[in-house]
Design a protein around this motif. Structure first.
Motif, PDB file in Angstrom:
ATOM      1  N   GLN A 165       1.919   4.338 -11.507  1.00  0.00           N
ATOM      2  CA  GLN A 165       0.652   3.756 -12.212  1.00  0.00           C
ATOM      3  C   GLN A 165       0.610   3.818 -13.719  1.00  0.00           C
ATOM      4  O   GLN A 165       0.382   2.406 -14.273  1.00  0.00           O
ATOM      5  CB  GLN A 165      -0.653   4.665 -11.975  1.00  0.00           C
ATOM      6  CG  GLN A 165      -1.050   4.772 -10.344  1.00  0.00           C
ATOM      7  CD  GLN A 165      -2.371   5.464 -10.351  1.00  0.00           C
ATOM      8  OE1 GLN A 165      -3.501   5.092 -10.497  1.00  0.00           O
ATOM      9  NE2 GLN A 165      -2.110   6.823 -10.053  1.00  0.00           N
ATOM     10  N   LEU A 189       3.536   8.702  -7.594  1.00  0.00           N
ATOM     11  CA  LEU A 189       2.330   7.806  -7.744  1.00  0.00           C
ATOM     12  C   LEU A 189       1.675   7.596  -9.046  1.00  0.00           C
ATOM     13  O   LEU A 189       1.596   6.570  -9.524  1.00  0.00           O
ATOM     14  CB  LEU A 189       1.224   8.069  -6.568  1.00  0.00           C
ATOM     15  CG  LEU A 189       1.615   8.103  -5.004  1.00  0.00           C
ATOM     16  CD1 LEU A 189       0.663   8.502  -4.179  1.00  0.00           C
ATOM     17  CD2 LEU A 189       2.231   6.662  -4.991  1.00  0.00           C
ATOM     18  N   SER A 215      -5.471   3.230  -2.929  1.00  0.00           N
ATOM     19  CA  SER A 215      -3.866   3.125  -2.505  1.00  0.00           C
ATOM     20  C   SER A 215      -3.206   1.781  -2.257  1.00  0.00           C
ATOM     21  O   SER A 215      -2.409   1.838  -1.680  1.00  0.00           O
ATOM     22  CB  SER A 215      -3.602   4.017  -1.388  1.00  0.00           C
ATOM     23  OG  SER A 215      -3.903   5.465  -1.898  1.00  0.00           O
ATOM     24  N   GLU A 216      -3.919   0.656  -2.546  1.00  0.00           N
ATOM     25  CA  GLU A 216      -3.274  -0.508  -2.187  1.00  0.00           C
ATOM     26  C   GLU A 216      -3.219  -1.692  -3.450  1.00  0.00           C
ATOM     27  O   GLU A 216      -4.213  -1.485  -4.422  1.00  0.00           O
ATOM     28  CB  GLU A 216      -3.768  -1.138  -0.949  1.00  0.00           C
ATOM     29  CG  GLU A 216      -5.244  -1.621  -1.269  1.00  0.00           C
ATOM     30  CD  GLU A 216      -5.755  -2.237   0.326  1.00  0.00           C
ATOM     31  OE1 GLU A 216      -6.530  -3.231   0.120  1.00  0.00           O
ATOM     32  OE2 GLU A 216      -5.310  -1.809   1.366  1.00  0.00           O
ATOM     33  N   LEU A 217      -2.411  -2.582  -3.481  1.00  0.00           N
ATOM     34  CA  LEU A 217      -2.417  -3.551  -4.519  1.00  0.00           C
ATOM     35  C   LEU A 217      -2.200  -5.075  -3.877  1.00  0.00           C
ATOM     36  O   LEU A 217      -1.297  -5.025  -3.042  1.00  0.00           O
ATOM     37  CB  LEU A 217      -1.394  -3.110  -5.544  1.00  0.00           C
ATOM     38  CG  LEU A 217      -1.405  -1.794  -6.373  1.00  0.00           C
ATOM     39  CD1 LEU A 217       0.039  -1.716  -7.090  1.00  0.00           C
ATOM     40  CD2 LEU A 217      -2.241  -1.948  -7.319  1.00  0.00           C
ATOM     41  N   PHE A 228       0.845  -1.209   0.053  1.00  0.00           N
ATOM     42  CA  PHE A 228       0.122   0.005  -0.105  1.00  0.00           C
ATOM     43  C   PHE A 228       0.797   1.169  -0.032  1.00  0.00           C
ATOM     44  O   PHE A 228       1.876   1.222   0.472  1.00  0.00           O
ATOM     45  CB  PHE A 228      -0.975  -0.059   1.408  1.00  0.00           C
ATOM     46  CG  PHE A 228      -0.392   0.102   2.319  1.00  0.00           C
ATOM     47  CD1 PHE A 228       0.039   1.260   3.219  1.00  0.00           C
ATOM     48  CD2 PHE A 228      -0.203  -1.135   3.312  1.00  0.00           C
ATOM     49  CE1 PHE A 228       0.812   1.115   4.353  1.00  0.00           C
ATOM     50  CE2 PHE A 228       0.797  -1.144   4.406  1.00  0.00           C
ATOM     51  CZ  PHE A 228       0.988   0.126   4.994  1.00  0.00           C
ATOM     52  N   PHE A 229       0.268   2.459  -0.428  1.00  0.00           N
ATOM     53  CA  PHE A 229       0.884   3.535  -0.539  1.00  0.00           C
ATOM     54  C   PHE A 229      -0.045   4.399   0.286  1.00  0.00           C
ATOM     55  O   PHE A 229      -1.126   4.676   0.217  1.00  0.00           O
ATOM     56  CB  PHE A 229       0.792   3.995  -2.079  1.00  0.00           C
ATOM     57  CG  PHE A 229       1.585   3.269  -2.915  1.00  0.00           C
ATOM     58  CD1 PHE A 229       3.055   3.517  -3.324  1.00  0.00           C
ATOM     59  CD2 PHE A 229       0.924   2.138  -3.669  1.00  0.00           C
ATOM     60  CE1 PHE A 229       3.789   2.732  -4.215  1.00  0.00           C
ATOM     61  CE2 PHE A 229       1.604   1.288  -4.669  1.00  0.00           C
ATOM     62  CZ  PHE A 229       3.121   1.675  -4.681  1.00  0.00           C
ATOM     63  N   SER A 245      -3.976   0.602 -11.096  1.00  0.00           N
ATOM     64  CA  SER A 245      -5.059   1.655 -10.614  1.00  0.00           C
ATOM     65  C   SER A 245      -4.738   1.767  -8.981  1.00  0.00           C
ATOM     66  O   SER A 245      -4.509   0.783  -8.293  1.00  0.00           O
ATOM     67  CB  SER A 245      -6.427   1.143 -10.889  1.00  0.00           C
ATOM     68  OG  SER A 245      -7.241   2.024 -10.041  1.00  0.00           O
ATOM     69  N   LEU A 246      -4.455   2.924  -8.513  1.00  0.00           N
ATOM     70  CA  LEU A 246      -4.446   2.998  -6.872  1.00  0.00           C
ATOM     71  C   LEU A 246      -5.285   3.678  -6.469  1.00  0.00           C
ATOM     72  O   LEU A 246      -5.327   4.886  -5.775  1.00  0.00           O
ATOM     73  CB  LEU A 246      -2.831   3.751  -6.844  1.00  0.00           C
ATOM     74  CG  LEU A 246      -1.794   3.079  -7.236  1.00  0.00           C
ATOM     75  CD1 LEU A 246      -0.410   3.856  -7.006  1.00  0.00           C
ATOM     76  CD2 LEU A 246      -1.655   1.789  -6.585  1.00  0.00           C
ATOM     77  N   ARG A 294      -5.604  -4.096 -10.307  1.00  0.00           N
ATOM     78  CA  ARG A 294      -5.443  -4.000  -8.811  1.00  0.00           C
ATOM     79  C   ARG A 294      -4.290  -5.053  -8.289  1.00  0.00           C
ATOM     80  O   ARG A 294      -4.443  -5.167  -7.160  1.00  0.00           O
ATOM     81  CB  ARG A 294      -7.069  -4.402  -8.327  1.00  0.00           C
ATOM     82  CG  ARG A 294      -7.875  -3.340  -8.800  1.00  0.00           C
ATOM     83  CD  ARG A 294      -7.639  -1.891  -8.706  1.00  0.00           C
ATOM     84  NE  ARG A 294      -7.495  -1.522  -7.105  1.00  0.00           N
ATOM     85  CZ  ARG A 294      -8.397  -1.617  -6.238  1.00  0.00           C
ATOM     86  NH1 ARG A 294      -9.583  -1.575  -6.671  1.00  0.00           N
ATOM     87  NH2 ARG A 294      -7.958  -1.448  -5.016  1.00  0.00           N
TER      88      ARG A 294
END
Length: 370
Positions: free
Chosen positions: A237, A233, A247-249, A220-221, A243-244, A261
């Protein structure tokens, strides 16, 4: 007729005196021998423990460097683990005493004899890395969770990913092996710079969450990092095609994600890491021209010098961190080269991350000191 005067016989007094002193002389070495036997154990712990640690550490470094050089020369790598170390000390002694006295002082005779023995019998057992253990420890990719845990531990993202990752969402790292030799995608280094900047601004983290009755790693960011990271950021992307929104992947092992994602990371195995490091060895041009070793094209990337510098030459190096001799040449890492030493030590650390279970052959040190 015998006349008794009431006074003791002088010869008896001397005989008793000599016997008493001989017994005392005998007891002194016996006492010293017994004391030595009971005290030999504790002092050996401080000495042996650190001596064996230093010896195994030095041999481990040399073994790793030797295998790097062997792979560079297309030779088969061989790893030999120290399975056990047994050292036994013993102190043995024997003292003999003989004495005889005659009726006259001039006829007295004494005999003292002693023998001692000290032995040190180390027994070291080696176990070659082969079969299932070779496959597991050298050819199995490092777990993705372990790579991300290194980031959480404070290792820079550009440092960890450049060594331990081959592909991130289809963006490829460099590989110096002869068969699969390729340059890195330009976006890869740009991605590493961006991730490192986000990490240094405390904008990058990871956690584990439950997903479909399993544990999943999430990268996560942080939006509240205290620094404006909107540009970084957006670049992440764009490069990773993700896609943030929140804010997490979700992080998975692989080279291609199934949606925007997901972050697919294809980690390297220890064998791939060793092959990559071996490609940076400075080999003589004569060996390349004669076909003894393959050539590797050099890359000149700003902020990204060679991963490691391993020198070669005909003379023994004066000041080296690790040095080995192979094919009448010396190969070494300079003790003043901090970057190369850090990479080399980190590579040996990664070996422990590949030990995911099974038979753990940790060296056992047994020191009987009877």
């Amino acid at each position: 007729m015998t006349v008794r005067t009431g006074y003791p016989d002088m010869n008896s007094i001397k005989t008793s005196y000599y016997k008493k002193n001989m017994i005392q002389i005998l007891l002194i070495p016996v006492f010293l021998l017994v004391t030595a036997c009971t005290a030999i154990g504790p002092p050996t712990v401080a000495r042996d423990r650190f001596d064996y640690v230093n010896a195994m550490s030095e041999s481990w470094k040399r073994q790793m460097l030797l295998n790097l050089v062997k792979i560079r020369y297309l030779d088969a790598p061989v790893f030999l683990d120290v399975a056990s170390v047994i050292n036994q000390y013993s102190v043995e002694g024997e003292i003999s005493l003989g004495a005889s006295w005659s009726d006259t002082i001039t006829g007295d005779s004494q005999t003292i004899g002693g023998t001692g023995k000290y032995s040190d019998r180390p027994t070291i057992t080696y176990a070659p890395l082969s079969g299932a253990r070779f496959t597991q420890q050298l050819m199995t990719p490092i777990p993705v969770a372990a790579i991300l845990s290194l980031l959480q531990s404070g290792y820079p993202a550009d440092f960890v990913f450049r060594i331990g990752v081959q592909t991130i969402n289809g963006v490829n790292n460099r590989f110096g092996g002869q068969i699969m030799q390729r340059r890195a995608d330009p976006e890869f280094y740009e991605l590493l710079r961006t991730l490192s900047k986000i990490q240094h601004s405390d904008g990058l983290g990871m956690r584990v969450k439950s997903k479909d009755d399993n544990s999943a790693v999430v990268l996560f960011f942080k939006s509240d990092a205290g620094v404006d990271l909107s540009g970084e950021l957006a670049l992440v992307q764009k490069i990773l095609q993700v896609s943030l929104i929140d804010s997490e992947l979700d992080v998975v092992f692989g080279s291609v994600p199934k949606n925007d994602r997901e972050l697919a990371i294809q980690t390297r195995s220890m064998l791939q890491i060793i092959v990559e490091l071996a490609s940076h060895i400075d080999v003589p041009t004569r060996d390349v021209a004669e076909g003894r070793v393959y050539a590797v094209p050099k890359e000149s990337i700003p902020d990204f010098p060679d991963l490691i510098t391993i020198h070669s030459g005909s003379e023994h190096p004066v000041d080296s961190y690790a040095a080995i001799r192979y094919h009448n040449l010396w190969f070494w890492i300079d003790d003043l080269d901090l970057d190369s030493k850090r990479i080399f030590a980190f590579t040996m650390l990664l070996f422990s991350l590949t030990e995911t279970g099974g038979d753990q052959r940790t060296p056992i040190v047994t020191v009987p000191t009877n």
